[in-house]
Structure formats: structure tokens, C-alpha cells
Design an enzyme around this catalytic site. Structure first.
Site, mmCIF file in Angstrom:
data_model
loop_
_atom_site.group_PDB
_atom_site.id
_atom_site.type_symbol
_atom_site.label_atom_id
_atom_site.label_comp_id
_atom_site.label_asym_id
_atom_site.label_seq_id
_atom_site.Cartn_x
_atom_site.Cartn_y
_atom_site.Cartn_z
ATOM 1 N N ASP A 44 3.203 56.602 39.344
ATOM 2 C CA ASP A 44 2.398 55.408 39.102
ATOM 3 C C ASP A 44 2.981 54.739 37.846
ATOM 4 O O ASP A 44 3.798 55.326 37.126
ATOM 5 C CB ASP A 44 0.913 55.759 38.923
ATOM 6 C CG ASP A 44 0.022 54.528 39.179
ATOM 7 O OD1 ASP A 44 0.528 53.390 39.113
ATOM 8 O OD2 ASP A 44 -1.182 54.703 39.409
ATOM 9 N N TRP A 45 2.541 53.524 37.581
ATOM 10 C CA TRP A 45 3.185 52.711 36.535
ATOM 11 C C TRP A 45 3.000 53.328 35.134
ATOM 12 O O TRP A 45 1.881 53.463 34.658
ATOM 13 C CB TRP A 45 2.664 51.272 36.632
ATOM 14 C CG TRP A 45 3.573 50.416 37.477
ATOM 15 C CD1 TRP A 45 4.118 49.229 37.116
ATOM 16 C CD2 TRP A 45 4.094 50.688 38.793
ATOM 17 N NE1 TRP A 45 4.960 48.765 38.116
ATOM 18 C CE2 TRP A 45 4.966 49.639 39.149
ATOM 19 C CE3 TRP A 45 3.954 51.752 39.704
ATOM 20 C CZ2 TRP A 45 5.655 49.592 40.360
ATOM 21 C CZ3 TRP A 45 4.641 51.708 40.910
ATOM 22 C CH2 TRP A 45 5.467 50.631 41.218
#
Ligand code: BGC
Length: 709
Positions: free
Chosen positions: A227-228
């Protein structure tokens, strides 16, 4: 893992530096992709563009079809619609030059408070798996790589980047993993890890989950991305099995990408401190120099880097990206608008109806409420959409009505929290309110007066949810409960339309004539609501989540939710959703699977046609055509020392049944409803007699048979 000769040759030809460029993101020169890989010019490897979903394709500054939220899609109980919505989003991704769609979201709905439940499907693993597979197949049928997320146990937003889901193996296997397994089995080309820890280890660094289970046991051949800013460490993540670090950019590059090149990342107020890991807190570009050095130091084998690269390139080859064969795609077509409307209509759930619905064509209506003059496109966060065209609830009703429609807002509007608002101080999801409704009265008295003088009062109310934050409680925000109560006191034909991410409390429930749940219906909001209110379409949606009083959820103790010292103990084990409420015999507001129809159905002649298929004849005994969702549940035998749910959802079939007709319906029973996971023996099917219930909800069994295993 086997790769094609072409991929093997490419990996062989790449320099270390080039390989590293393929395992961490970079800024997109066009500024439209959420994540970006530049490719390797020298060897003809094209760029790879990744864009957010899952409610449509999200590219900054551009509109796209705003499809209904995932929970609304699941409420159709019709996987074919999942496939169609997925394919439509795939075509729009192509039209926006994107290769990878960051969705579907498919975490299990464990607690109703979770701010992202609207992006997820259900509290049940079998239903979740069915929609996960359908959406993946739909997206990938258009050669767009699907990215099921967030793997795994990302069941709350509170302290999402730090919290550890303390969950036992059985619950993981029986509840939290099956949706991802179904997506992997459907051929998903990518998978996104979650921010949280599972049993103390960040998922990006969780070798057992990423390598042993996902890749080795399930045979997943795609690439796993973080995920970011959710890559915890270079060595830990690389050796655990993470293949791609996202977004892989520096703080300065991130500020550039945000269009704020003169500001420091540390100047941004993320709204809440643990909403997003920042390059400062989590590190970034870990799969650049740090990974390079780790390989030199012998901490990560070079072959692991080769495997990471081969996985990314392998999917680029599989979907034609490597050959520059991105399909042309199409966006905002009549077909896509129709799919958005069909899903929104079919996902609308008639929760109760005291003969107030369907509405008469010429009834005079008072439409009231702060949610009525906007189309509910979704909650806040990375899934926020900008539509080309949208129909506010009141506008759809007005268009359909042959009577007089007045509109009064009644109480102040509800702020839909926007993750991007928090960061940028602007709103990317602005809705143009209708000029007629713009001047609508906010005074409660005017709403009450309108309700008193018209035939029917329709109150449209909403919750307000966002990524990175949970709901504090299940009450409707603002003064909406007061509004419903005041209107209900003035009109005995009060119809409430809920636009929520999931369960809300309905303290006025006994005082109103009908309640309809339309979730976050997307751009077709008003058209979909009108077609169900007027009965143009049968009310066909069913609840993919239980509605229970807040005190009945296994989330009342802080260590269960939202956690103490960053640990959330999933003490309920496999007793999630209706399984929990069955065990506690809780009195429910509306059970899992519930949803009324305007038609009436009679169930007869239930039989098993083979070990895994139940057949039942359903007759529409009413005078109108209807649509039924036939649901099957399995009741496992009692086994000493094993606590099993009373019933487990096993499958569903949605059918149109014309008035007066009978249809024979087969429902396939998912093996997951029979199996249980034993910590020492693994998957186990206990020998014995399994009850098979067929009916309209988890608490409305209409026919019963059984099967031995
Ligand atoms: C979200 C992901 C999303 C990513 C990129 C993260 O904050 O958790 O679901 O895909 O951002 O926008």
C-alpha cells in the site's frame, strides 16, 4: 515459478539498476496515474500505470463513471453484475491509459465502524469471494490488471498503519483469507498488502502470509505491491515476498505530484496522525538503494530481485502491456451509465414496508433531508470519484413523479469527510446542487409543514465515512434523527431512504412506514432510488451485512475494537457478523440476507441434486413480477470440543420470477461452509449430517434438507 522464455531473457538482460527501477514506483510524468513504473527504454519495456478504484477509475482532474460502492454491488447478490461493473471499469481504465486498477477492495466487514466498509463487500467470506472473483474477472477481461486489496485483516481505519490484528489461524483461514483466495484463484494479476500488522508483523514484511500462503500454497503468480508508503523495511519486505514498493517516490516528488512543489511534506496536516505513513515515518524508495545494498551485503538473494522483476514483467506480458497493446477502452458510454444505474437499482434494499411503497405515480411528495439534493458518490479517500453526470435523489424522484414534489433540506447539510480535503483543503468531489434545490429551506418547520401537507414524505438521510478514519458510532450524523422523528410525527406515510456505508441506528424505526437502504449508489442515485420507490423495478437488494444495535457487536470492549496499545484482539474468532449474532441470539434490526420484495414468494420441494447443489422451487404467488435471491445456509453437525457457527452462508442465486410463475432454482454450496480449519490438522470436513437451509435471509428459512459428508 515458471516464466516464459521472453521474461527469462529480459531478466537476464537487465542490469541491477534497471531491475531496481521495476520494483519501486516513480512519479508519473502525466500526473494521472496513482502509481507508476517508468519501464526500461533500452529493452523496450513500456511504462506501467496504476490507478485507484474501486468505485470507478480515479485519475486526478478527470471524470469517469461513478459506479455504486462495493457494498451496494454485493447487495445485488448477483455476481454477473460484479463481472459487468468490473469490465466497465476496465474499459474506462483503458480509456484513461491505465494498465492496473487498484481494486477490488475486499476486506471482510468485521466491525460496522470501519470507515472503508463501503469499499468492501460483506461480513461473509463466501459472498465476499463471489464478488471478488467476479470483479477480478470483469476487469481482467479488458486486459486491465486487478489488484485485490488490502491483504489482509485491514478491518479498521483507526491507527491503520500501526495496529496489529491479533487473529487466530482458524479465523484467518475461515473468514479473512477466503476472499483473497477467491481473487487469486480467479487469476488476479496483482495483490496489495495492507498497512496493518497481523499478529505483530507488518503485512509487507510477513513472509508466512505473502510467500508461504499466498504464493506457495495458493500458487499466486502475480506481483504483490505495498500500500502507499506501506513498505516497512527493505530486507524484511523483499525476503517476505513483497515484489513492488509503492509509490516509491521521495517526499519532494510527492509534493510535486500533489501540485505543491514549494511546500515541505511535513507541512501537510494529514488530518489524523496515522492516516498515512509518510516518507518520514515509513521510509520510501526502500526498494532502490537500500535493496541494492542489501543484495550486495548478501541479506537479500539476487534471485529474489529477479523473481520480483519477473512477476511484474510476467503480468505485463500476460495483459499485453509489454507489447504496447493496451485496448482503446471507452468512458461514460450509455452502456456504462446503464450498468451504474442497474447495479444501484438492484442493490437497493427494501428494509421494511408498511404498505407505503410502491408510491402512486401521482402522489404529492415532500422530499426532505440533507442527503436528497446530492448524489451520494461514495465516502472519502482514495476511491473518491468525479462523475460526468449525476442525478441527485430528489431530481430522480421529481423526474419520475406525476404529482407535485417539494423539497426542503430541513436540517444542516452533513459534511462528507474527504481525505483529500484534509490534505489539500479543497474538494475533489464537488457536486453541483440543482438550482431549484439550492435555495431549499433548512428550517425544520418547513420540512415538517411540507410533510404534513403532502401525501407522502420521503426523508433522505446519510452517514458520512472516509478512508483513514472510523465512524465514532452508528448514529446518523448531525440532526438527521430529529428530522426523521419530526417528519414522522407530521406524516403517517413517512418513507426513509438511507444512504449509508452499512448499519446505522434507526431509533425512529417504529414510527415510519417504510425504510429503504440505497448505500452509496453513485452517479445514478436519483434514478435508482426512484425506480425502487415507484416499483418500476422490484426491490431486489439483500443485506450483505447484518444491521444490529451497536451494543450487540463484538466490538464493545476496547481490546476487541479499536484496540489497546495498538493490538486489536479478534476474540470473536470465526464468529463474525451473523455468526456472532446467531451465537448470542441477539435481537437484530435486520438480519444478514434480509430484503423485502414487492412480490411474494413461496418455497417448495427442496432437494439435494448432488452433494454440493441444493434445488428448490420458488413460486411468485403475487400479482406482480418479482426478483428473488434464493439463499442457502449450511448447518454443520455438532462436534465435541469444536465451536462452530450455527449456520454458514453457502451460496445464492438471483432469479426473475414473473407473477404467478414457478422457477426451479439450483444453488451451488461453497465448500467453505462445510470445512473448518483445525490448527493442527488443517482443513477438516467433519463426518456427519449437515443441514441445508434455503430461504430469504439468515433468519428467514423457508425450506430445509440435508446432506451427509
Ligand atoms: C489506500 C489504497 C490506495 C492507495 C493509493 C492508500 O492510502 O489505502 O487503497 O489504493 O492509497 O491511493
Amino acid at each position: 515459478m515458471d516464466h516464459s522464455d521472453r521474461i527469462a531473457d529480459l531478466v537476464e538482460s537487465l542490469t541491477r539498476a534497471e531491475k531496481l527501477e521495476l520494483v519501486h514506483g516513480a512519479p508519473d510524468p502525466d500526473g494521472t496515474a496513482t502509481g507508476y513504473l517508468p519501464g526500461v527504454d533500452r529493452l523496450g519495456v513500456p511504462e506501467l500505470k496504476l490507478a485507484d478504484g474501486p468505485l470507478g477509475v480515479r485519475t486526478p482532474g478527470q471524470a469517469a463513471t461513478a459506479f455504486p460502492a462495493s457494498v451496494a454491488l454485493a447487495a445485488t447478490f448477483d455476481d454477473e453484475l460484479g463481472r459487468q461493473q468490473g469490465a466497465a471499469i476496465g474499459r474506462e481504465a483503458n480509456a484513461r491509459d491505465q494498465d492496473v486498477l487498484l481494486g477490488p477492495g475486499l476486506n471482510l466487514i468485521r466491525v460496522p465502524h470501519c470507515g472503508r466498509n463501503f469499499e468492501y463487500f460483506s461480513e461473509d467470506p463466501v459472498l465476499t469471494g463471489a464478488f471478488a472473483a467476479a470483479v477480478v474477472e470483469g476487469l481482467q477481461s479488458e486486459d486491465v490488471v486487478a489488484t485485490p486489496k488490502h491483504f489482509v485483516a485491514n478491518n479498521q481505519e483507526t491507527r491503520r498503519t500501526r495496529v496489529s490484528a491479533e487473529v487466530d489461524e482458524r479465523a484467518l483461514r475461515e473468514c479473512y483469507l477466503p476472499g483473497f483466495r477467491a481473487a487469486a484463484d480467479a487469476g488476479a494479476g496483482a495483490m496489495m498488502t495492507s498497512y496493518n500488522c497481523v499478529n505483530g508483523t507488518h503485512v509487507s514484511d510477513h513472509r508466512r502470509l505473502l510467500t508461504e500462503i499466498l504464493k506457495d500454497e495458493w500458487g499466486f503468480e502475480g506481483f504483490v505491491m505495498s500500500d502507499w508508503f506501506g513498505t516497512e523495511s527493505a530486507v524484511g519486505a523483499a525476503t517476505a515476498g513483497l515484489d513492488l514498493e509503492m509509490p516509491g517516490i521521495t517526499g519532494e516528488e510527492m509534493m510535486e505530484a500533489f501540485g505543491m512543489p514549494d511546500q515541505e511534506l511535513s507541512d501537510i496536516d494529514f488530518g489524523n496522525a496515522d492516516a498515512l505513513p509518510t516518507p518520514e515515518t515509513a521510509g520510501t524508495r526502500l526498494f532502490a538503494e537500500p535493496l541494492d545494498e542489501a543484495i550486495d551485503a548478501g541479506d537479500v538473494p539476487e534471485e529474489r530481485l529477479d523473481d520480483m522483476v519477473a512477476r511484474v514483467l510476467g503480468q505485463m506480458e500476460r495483459f499485453g502491456v509489454l507489447d504496447g497493446e493496451r485496448k482503446e477502452g471507452e468512458i461514460d458510454t450509455p452502456e456504462h451509465r446503464e450498468i451504474a444505474e442497474e447495479v444501484a437499482t438492484r442493490g437497493t434494499v427494501l428494509l421494511e414496508n408498511d404498505d407505503a411503497l410502491p408510491l402512486d405515480d401521482d402522489a404529492d411528495l415532500a422530499v426532505v433531508g440533507p442527503a436528497a439534493n446530492v448524489a451520494m458518490l461514495g465516502g472519502g479517500g482514495s476511491s473518491e470519484m468525479t462523475a460526468f453526470e449525476e442525478t441527485a435523489t430528489v431530481d430522480g424522484i421529481r423526474e419520475r413523479s406525476d404529482g407535485m414534489v417539494t423539497y426542503a433540506q430541513g436540517v444542516p447539510e452533513i459534511d462528507i469527510p474527504s481525505f483529500f480535503d484534509d490534505i489539500f483543503g479543497d474538494d475533489e468531489t464537488v457536486t453541483d446542487a440543482d438550482p431549484d434545490t439550492d435555495s431549499a429551506s433548512v428550517a425544520l418547520d418547513d420540512a415538517v409543514e411540507a410533510a404534513r401537507s403532502d401525501d407522502v414524505a420521503v426523508v433522505v438521510v446519510q452517514d458520512a465515512t472516509t478512508e483513514a478514519e472510523d465512524r465514532e458510532d452508528l448514529r446518523l450524523p448531525g440532526e438527521q434523527d430529529e428530522l426523521v422523528e419530526a417528519v414522522a410525527a407530521a406524516s403517517d406515510r413517512t418513507v426513509v431512504v438511507l444512504q449509508s456505508s452499512g448499519p446505522v441506528e434507526l431509533p425512529w424505526r417504529d414510527d415510519v412506514a417504510a425504510v429503504v437502504e440505497s448505500w452509496y449508489p453513485g452517479q445514478a442515485d436519483g434514478d435508482a432510488v426512484a425506480s425502487v420507490l415507484y416499483g418500476d423495478a422490484d426491490a431486489a437488494g439483500r443485506l450483505p451485512v447484518t444491521f444490529a444495535p451497536e451494543s450487540e457487536y463484538p466490538a464493545t470492549e476496547p481490546h476487541q475494537y479499536p484496540g489497546v496499545n495498538d493490538e486489536v484482539h479478534y476474540e470473536e474468532g470465526v464468529f463474525v457478523g451473523y455468526r456472532h449474532f446467531d451465537a448470542t441470539d441477539a435481537e437484530l434490526t435486520y438480519p444478514f440476507g434480509h430484503g423485502l420484495s414487492y412480490a411474494e414468494f413461496d418455497y417448495q420441494d427442496v432437494v439435494m441434486v448432488d452433494d454440493e447443489t441444493v434445488r428448490v422451487t420458488v413460486e411468485n404467488i403475487s400479482e406482480r413480477d418479482g426478483r428473488e435471491v434464493v439463499q442457502a445456509y449450511v448447518r454443520p453437525p455438532r462436534v465435541a470440543d469444536v465451536d462452530r457457527p450455527r449456520r454458514e452462508f453457502a451460496g445464492h442465486t438471483a432469479v426473475e420470477i414473473p407473477a404467478g410463475h414457478s422457477v426451479t432454482v439450483d444453488v451451488a454450496l461453497d465448500d467453505l461452509a462445510f470445512r473448518r480449519y483445525d490448527e493442527s490438522d488443517g482443513w477438516t470436513v467433519d463426518a456427519g449430517a449437515y443441514g441445508v437451509e434455503v430461504g430469504r435471509s439468515s433468519r428467514d428459512v423457508r425450506a430445509e434438507t440435508g446432506v451427509s459428508r
